[in-house]
Design a protein around this motif. Structure first.
Motif, PDB file in Angstrom:
ATOM      1  N   ASN A 119       0.816  -1.219   0.000  1.00 41.21           N
ATOM      2  CA  ASN A 119       0.000   0.000   0.000  1.00 41.21           C
ATOM      3  C   ASN A 119       0.848   1.267   0.000  1.00 41.21           C
ATOM      4  N   GLU A 120       2.177   1.139   0.031  1.00 41.62           N
ATOM      5  CA  GLU A 120       3.078   2.285   0.013  1.00 41.62           C
ATOM      6  C   GLU A 120       3.671   2.562  -1.376  1.00 41.62           C
ATOM      7  N   VAL A 121       3.362   1.719  -2.341  1.00 37.87           N
ATOM      8  CA  VAL A 121       3.992   1.783  -3.664  1.00 37.87           C
ATOM      9  C   VAL A 121       3.817   3.149  -4.327  1.00 37.87           C
ATOM     10  N   GLU A 122       2.630   3.663  -4.364  1.00 37.58           N
ATOM     11  CA  GLU A 122       2.375   4.936  -5.043  1.00 37.58           C
ATOM     12  C   GLU A 122       3.222   6.059  -4.445  1.00 37.58           C
ATOM     13  N   ASP A 123       3.259   6.130  -3.121  1.00 40.67           N
ATOM     14  CA  ASP A 123       4.046   7.171  -2.458  1.00 40.67           C
ATOM     15  C   ASP A 123       5.540   6.974  -2.684  1.00 40.67           C
ATOM     16  N   LEU A 124       6.004   5.740  -2.623  1.00 42.07           N
ATOM     17  CA  LEU A 124       7.430   5.478  -2.829  1.00 42.07           C
ATOM     18  C   LEU A 124       7.876   5.845  -4.240  1.00 42.07           C
ATOM     19  N   LEU A 125       7.064   5.544  -5.225  1.00 44.88           N
ATOM     20  CA  LEU A 125       7.409   5.908  -6.600  1.00 44.88           C
ATOM     21  C   LEU A 125       7.490   7.428  -6.753  1.00 44.88           C
ATOM     22  N   ALA A 126       6.573   8.142  -6.137  1.00 41.46           N
ATOM     23  CA  ALA A 126       6.603   9.607  -6.206  1.00 41.46           C
ATOM     24  C   ALA A 126       7.865  10.151  -5.543  1.00 41.46           C
ATOM     25  N   ILE A 127       8.232   9.590  -4.398  1.00 35.40           N
ATOM     26  CA  ILE A 127       9.446  10.016  -3.701  1.00 35.40           C
ATOM     27  C   ILE A 127      10.673   9.728  -4.553  1.00 35.40           C
ATOM     28  N   GLN A 128      10.752   8.527  -5.117  1.00 34.79           N
ATOM     29  CA  GLN A 128      11.887   8.152  -5.966  1.00 34.79           C
ATOM     30  C   GLN A 128      12.050   9.117  -7.134  1.00 34.79           C
ATOM     31  N   LYS A 129      10.953   9.425  -7.786  1.00 38.89           N
ATOM     32  CA  LYS A 129      11.025  10.323  -8.939  1.00 38.89           C
ATOM     33  C   LYS A 129      11.544  11.704  -8.523  1.00 38.89           C
ATOM     34  N   GLU A 130      11.090  12.174  -7.385  1.00 45.73           N
ATOM     35  CA  GLU A 130      11.503  13.494  -6.916  1.00 45.73           C
ATOM     36  C   GLU A 130      12.982  13.521  -6.500  1.00 45.73           C
TER      37      GLU A 130
END
Length: 72
Positions: free
Chosen positions: A11-22
């Motif tokens: 359930n953390e995937v969406e947030d982690l991907l956003a953090i990685q991109k940033e």
């Protein structure tokens, strides 16, 4: 500064991907490493990594705990 390590949950995937991109955007722009950059990691690939490997998230401070209060 408080630092903790926890097993990553799906359930953390969406947030982690956003953090990685940033956080990796500047490195990506500098090195243009299209193959291994976290900027280009797909949701499917991150989910696969979480499901099949030991995947942990390093947390700094309390920013993440405000959203994911149950670390377990």
């Amino acid at each position: 500064m408080e630092v903790s390590i926890k097993k990553t949950r799906l359930n953390e995937v969406e947030d982690l991907l956003a953090i990685q991109k940033e956080v990796f955007a500047e490195d990506y722009a500098l090195y243009e490493d299209h193959d291994s950059t976290p900027v280009n990691e797909t949701e499917a690939k991150l989910i696969e990594n979480i499901e099949h490997f030991f995947h942990y998230t390093i947390l700094s401070g309390n920013a993440w705990s405000n959203r994911y209060s149950a670390f377990g």
